[in-house]
Design an enzyme around this catalytic site. Structure first.
Site, mmCIF file in Angstrom:
data_model
loop_
_atom_site.group_PDB
_atom_site.id
_atom_site.type_symbol
_atom_site.label_atom_id
_atom_site.label_comp_id
_atom_site.label_asym_id
_atom_site.label_seq_id
_atom_site.Cartn_x
_atom_site.Cartn_y
_atom_site.Cartn_z
ATOM 1 C CB SER A 1 -0.893 0.007 1.249
ATOM 2 O OG SER A 1 -1.520 1.257 1.430
ATOM 3 C CE1 TYR B 1 -4.082 -2.286 4.898
ATOM 4 C CE2 TYR B 1 -3.578 -0.046 4.228
ATOM 5 C CZ TYR B 1 -3.909 -1.349 3.911
ATOM 6 O OH TYR B 1 -4.066 -1.703 2.595
ATOM 7 C CB SER C 1 0.735 -4.463 8.765
ATOM 8 O OG SER C 1 -0.236 -3.814 7.976
ATOM 9 C CE LYS C 2 -1.327 -3.805 3.205
ATOM 10 N NZ LYS C 2 -1.388 -5.062 2.443
ATOM 11 C CB ILE D 1 -7.956 0.071 -4.932
ATOM 12 C CG1 ILE D 1 -6.467 0.393 -5.184
ATOM 13 C CG2 ILE D 1 -8.530 -0.770 -6.064
ATOM 14 C CD1 ILE D 1 -6.180 1.191 -6.429
#
Length: 257
Positions: A142, A155, A158-159, A188
């Site tokens: 991401s 998030y 983690s990315k 997206i």
């Protein structure tokens, strides 16, 4: 011409979003498929949209990727049916919101297990076959892995970890002929944010704001990301490894104004 004929591809997260779009495109490009997801009925729906000429060359595995036994089953079924593994697409992922002040540690643990650990386990299990075939891994990361955003701390972390995994493993296996890359999408249009708890009204405003947050003035589609994944997985990208490819309408290049 981009083709995946005579390739065997494992695609996780194939029941929805980017993983689903990737599965459909890979089937159109001629790849044999091992499709993985938690929702078996949704996987069935994905399969109905795949190239009907390959219906006998598609297998599905439903289960939780956080369970190492599920990952072992994926590899075993792939090798038992097709004899080899050429491509691994780690597209499974979840979005958990939260700041440091209000984040639940179980959300952090789940984010790391789903977005990072499962990819590590499955890649490790696939590696002997990928080495034999001089194959390719594409991780779905991401823009939050390379740029910082408030309110989605689990998030983002983690990315960012997944991006380091991509680059480190790319260096580790380069001399064995295996390539490892990632795509780093912006917003997206999938169900990712709805599953994170956004109401339809909030999500609609979120998408509308993409006019301001993305240089191209809109969110992207799963199909647009899938096309980049297919390129990176294919022999057309034979001299590309350790790369983080932003498919984000220019969001990573934006600055406050």
């Amino acid at each position: 011409m981009l083709t995946l004929v005579n390739k065997t591809s494992i695609i996780t997260g194939a029941s929805s979003g980017i993983g689903k779009a990737t599965a459909i495109l890979f089937s159109q490009l001629g790849s044999k498929l091992v499709l993985v997801g938690r929702d078996e009925s949704a996987l069935d729906q994905t399969i109905t949209l795949c190239n009907p000429e390959l219906k006998n060359d598609i297998i599905k595995v439903s289960g939780d990727l956080c369970n190492s036994d599920t990952c072992k089953k994926i590899v075993e079924q792939a090798v038992n049916k097709f004899g080899t593994i050429n491509i691994l697409v780690n597209a499974a992922g979840i979005l958990k919101a939260g700041s440091l002040e209000n984040m639940k540690m179980e959300d952090y643990d789940l984010s790391m297990d789903t977005n990072v650990k499962s990819a590590m386990i499955l890649t490790q299990l696939c590696l002997p076959y990928l080495i034999k075939e001089k194959g390719s891994v594409v991780n779905v990361s991401s823009v939050t892995g390379t740029r910082s955003f408030p309110g989605v701390l689990p998030y983002c972390i983690s990315k960012a970890a997944l991006d380091q995994f991509t680059k480190c493993v790319a260096l580790e296996v380069a001399d064995k002929g295996v390539r490892v890359n990632s795509v780093n999408p912006g917003v997206i249009v999938t169900n990712l944010h709805r599953r994170a708890g956004q109401s339809e009204e909030v999500y609609a405003k979120f998408l509308e704001n993409c006019k301001n947050t993305h240089a191209l003035g809109r969110p992207g589609t799963g199909e647009e990301v899938a096309r980049t994944i297919a390129f990176l997985a294919s022999d057309n990208a034979s001299f590309i490894t350790g790369e983080l490819v932003h498919v984000d309408g220019g969001r990573h290049a934006m600055t406050p104004r």
